[in-house]
Scaffold this motif. Structure first.
Motif, PDB file in Angstrom:
ATOM      1  N   ILE A   1     -16.878 -13.425   6.565  1.00 25.66           N
ATOM      2  CA  ILE A   1     -16.223 -12.931   5.362  1.00 25.66           C
ATOM      3  C   ILE A   1     -15.993 -14.129   4.441  1.00 25.66           C
ATOM      4  N   HIS A   2     -16.400 -13.980   3.187  1.00 23.40           N
ATOM      5  CA  HIS A   2     -16.282 -15.062   2.199  1.00 23.40           C
ATOM      6  C   HIS A   2     -15.109 -14.761   1.274  1.00 23.40           C
ATOM      7  N   MET A   3     -14.238 -15.728   1.087  1.00 24.39           N
ATOM      8  CA  MET A   3     -13.035 -15.563   0.272  1.00 24.39           C
ATOM      9  C   MET A   3     -12.833 -16.808  -0.579  1.00 24.39           C
ATOM     10  N   SER A   4     -11.813 -16.772  -1.412  1.00 24.18           N
ATOM     11  CA  SER A   4     -11.442 -17.979  -2.159  1.00 24.18           C
ATOM     12  C   SER A   4      -9.936 -18.065  -2.245  1.00 24.18           C
ATOM     13  N   THR A   5      -9.428 -19.290  -2.345  1.00 29.43           N
ATOM     14  CA  THR A   5      -7.994 -19.487  -2.527  1.00 29.43           C
ATOM     15  C   THR A   5      -7.651 -19.199  -3.981  1.00 29.43           C
ATOM     16  N   GLU A   6      -6.360 -19.208  -4.279  1.00 28.69           N
ATOM     17  CA  GLU A   6      -5.927 -18.997  -5.655  1.00 28.69           C
ATOM     18  C   GLU A   6      -6.386 -20.138  -6.555  1.00 28.69           C
TER      19      GLU A   6
ATOM     20  N   ALA B   1     -13.536 -22.180  -1.948  1.00 25.48           N
ATOM     21  CA  ALA B   1     -14.197 -21.233  -1.055  1.00 25.48           C
ATOM     22  C   ALA B   1     -13.686 -21.386   0.373  1.00 25.48           C
ATOM     23  N   ARG B   2     -13.483 -20.257   1.030  1.00 27.56           N
ATOM     24  CA  ARG B   2     -13.108 -20.234   2.441  1.00 27.56           C
ATOM     25  C   ARG B   2     -13.907 -19.129   3.117  1.00 27.56           C
ATOM     26  N   GLU B   3     -14.137 -19.287   4.406  1.00 25.72           N
ATOM     27  CA  GLU B   3     -14.857 -18.254   5.137  1.00 25.72           C
ATOM     28  C   GLU B   3     -14.363 -18.214   6.574  1.00 25.72           C
ATOM     29  N   ALA B   4     -14.582 -17.087   7.216  1.00 23.08           N
ATOM     30  CA  ALA B   4     -14.191 -16.922   8.615  1.00 23.08           C
ATOM     31  C   ALA B   4     -15.066 -15.834   9.227  1.00 23.08           C
ATOM     32  N   ARG B   5     -15.310 -15.944  10.511  1.00 21.59           N
ATOM     33  CA  ARG B   5     -16.064 -14.906  11.209  1.00 21.59           C
ATOM     34  C   ARG B   5     -15.109 -13.800  11.640  1.00 21.59           C
ATOM     35  N   ILE B   6     -15.482 -12.565  11.343  1.00 17.23           N
ATOM     36  CA  ILE B   6     -14.664 -11.424  11.719  1.00 17.23           C
ATOM     37  C   ILE B   6     -15.541 -10.381  12.412  1.00 17.23           C
ATOM     38  N   THR B   7     -14.900  -9.520  13.177  1.00 14.96           N
ATOM     39  CA  THR B   7     -15.577  -8.409  13.842  1.00 14.96           C
ATOM     40  C   THR B   7     -15.205  -7.124  13.119  1.00 14.96           C
ATOM     41  N   PHE B   8     -16.187  -6.284  12.874  1.00 15.39           N
ATOM     42  CA  PHE B   8     -15.922  -5.029  12.170  1.00 15.39           C
ATOM     43  C   PHE B   8     -16.906  -3.960  12.626  1.00 15.39           C
ATOM     44  N   GLY B   9     -16.628  -2.727  12.261  1.00 16.22           N
ATOM     45  CA  GLY B   9     -17.459  -1.604  12.647  1.00 16.22           C
ATOM     46  C   GLY B   9     -18.579  -1.364  11.650  1.00 16.22           C
ATOM     47  N   CYS B  10     -19.785  -1.212  12.160  1.00 18.01           N
ATOM     48  CA  CYS B  10     -20.928  -0.843  11.323  1.00 18.01           C
ATOM     49  C   CYS B  10     -21.189   0.642  11.566  1.00 18.01           C
TER      50      CYS B  10
END
Length: 363
Positions: free
Chosen positions: A67-72, A76-85
């Motif tokens: 998941i790609h995100m950004s701070t205020e 850029a920040r990112e982290a691996r996440i688990t989700f349903g497909c």
């Protein structure tokens, strides 16, 4: 879709086979809770989830990706996440298209939990709901010193963001009663059990000066009124909940405005439904409008502060964005929803849609 800054973002269907950063979650993973449905330890881990709307469910397999995100500040920040497909969707999902559902519950597979485990945020997040149907979600946001607060009850299993309400006010009438309610941003409108539903709606109706729509009109809402040249939102009774601890939670947007199918006149409805499918009350997204709601899971409190979602503590406007329709959206009533940008004076519409601009605050 287009962001508030005018940037156009093309949304594509996610395909884990095309994503170079995706990986499968197998049945021997500690995150797989449906091992009894697995053919072998190396099979794709299946999931199945049911929603409050009757017959609504989603099934598929679990995958892991970034998941790609950004701070205020725009970093850029990112982290691996688990989700349903999802591979199959039934019920309301066959009537209302959604781009996805973000899990924010107190659960191992919920996004906030995974971001905490990844070390990128604290265990708290906020959601802000603007008056025009847009808002923000900020991971790691623990709120501000001037916000109002109430303890999270934590009495339900599985755990929800449930709070205790000690009384509520409708106009000049105070109803002394105590009940619990779940704050659920994934539910479009508010659902109340009896006797709270009748008490709130009846007291609201007794103070409304406009003519009530006939009860035989096909609408999910029981209390709807015809808009005339004399209609004025300022004349409608206010609604406020008093939470455990004494803090007041004022409702800014209890009504929705509709156009009749013929287009000959407009109506507004008190957007509260009688809860008959479950044994709990739900404070839906429409009762969160104009607030930044803080879910502090470390302190186990729910906080709120009035906000236009553009303030420094909750704008979150630099992250990726995606439209969403909550899964508990009620069936479209016979009066069709008016485009909020047209013909709603003197009463303003409240959108049933949430557009989240995802951001977060770093540790």
């Amino acid at each position: 879709m287009e962001t508030d800054q005018g940037e156009r973002i093309r949304l594509n269907i996610y395909n884990p086979n095309i994503s170079t950063s995706s990986s499968k979650v197998t049945c021997n993973s500690t995150l797989c809770t449906s091992r009894n449905r697995c053919l072998s330890p190396n099979s794709d881990c299946p999931y199945r989830i049911r929603y409050l709307s009757p017959g609504s469910r989603s099934t598929g397999v679990l995958v892991e990706d970034v998941i790609h995100m950004s701070t205020e500040e725009g970093e850029a920040r990112e982290a691996r996440i688990t989700f349903g497909c999802s591979q199959s969707q039934l019920g309301l999902f066959q009537k209302v298209a959604v781009n996805g559902i973000m899990g924010l519950a107190i659960d191992n597979l919920a996004v906030p939990n995974m971001l905490v485990r990844a070390g990128v945020t604290t265990d708290s997040f906020s959601m802000c709901f603007g008056l025009k149907g847009k808002g923000t979600i900020s991971f790691g946001d623990k709120g501000s010193s001037d916000q109002l607060e109430t303890p999270l009850s934590g009495t339900l299993s599985p755990p929800f963001y449930d709070v205790s309400i000690t009384k509520f006010k409708v106009g000049s009438v105070t109803v002394e009663t105590e009940f619990s309610a779940i704050f659920d941003s994934g539910t479009a409108v508010t659902w109340l059990l009896e006797p709270y539903y009748t008490s709130l709606t009846t007291n609201f109706h007794l103070s409304v000066p406009d003519k009530r729509l006939p009860a035989n009109v096909d609408s999910p809402f029981e209390f709807c009124y015809i808009i005339t040249s004399t209609s004025d939102e300022e004349k409608l009774p206010s609604i406020s909940f008093v939470m455990k601890g004494g803090a007041a939670y004022d409702i800014f947007s209890p009504i929705l405005v509709f156009d009749t199918s013929s287009g000959s006149f407009q109506v507004y409805c008190l957007a509260v439904l009688k809860q008959v499918n479950a044994d709990f009350n739900i404070i839906g997204q429409n009762f969160m409008t104009n607030y930044r709601i803080v879910h502090d899971r470390e302190r186990m409190i729910l906080g709120w502060r009035e906000s236009d979602c553009k303030d420094a503590n909750g704008s979150g406007s630099k992250g990726p964005s995606a439209p969403a329709k909550p899964p508990s959206l009620p069936p479209t009533p016979s009066p069709r929803t008016v485009n909020p940008s047209t013909r709603l004076n003197p009463l303003a519409a409240s959108s049933l849609f949430i557009i989240c601009f995802i951001s977060f605050m770093c540790l």
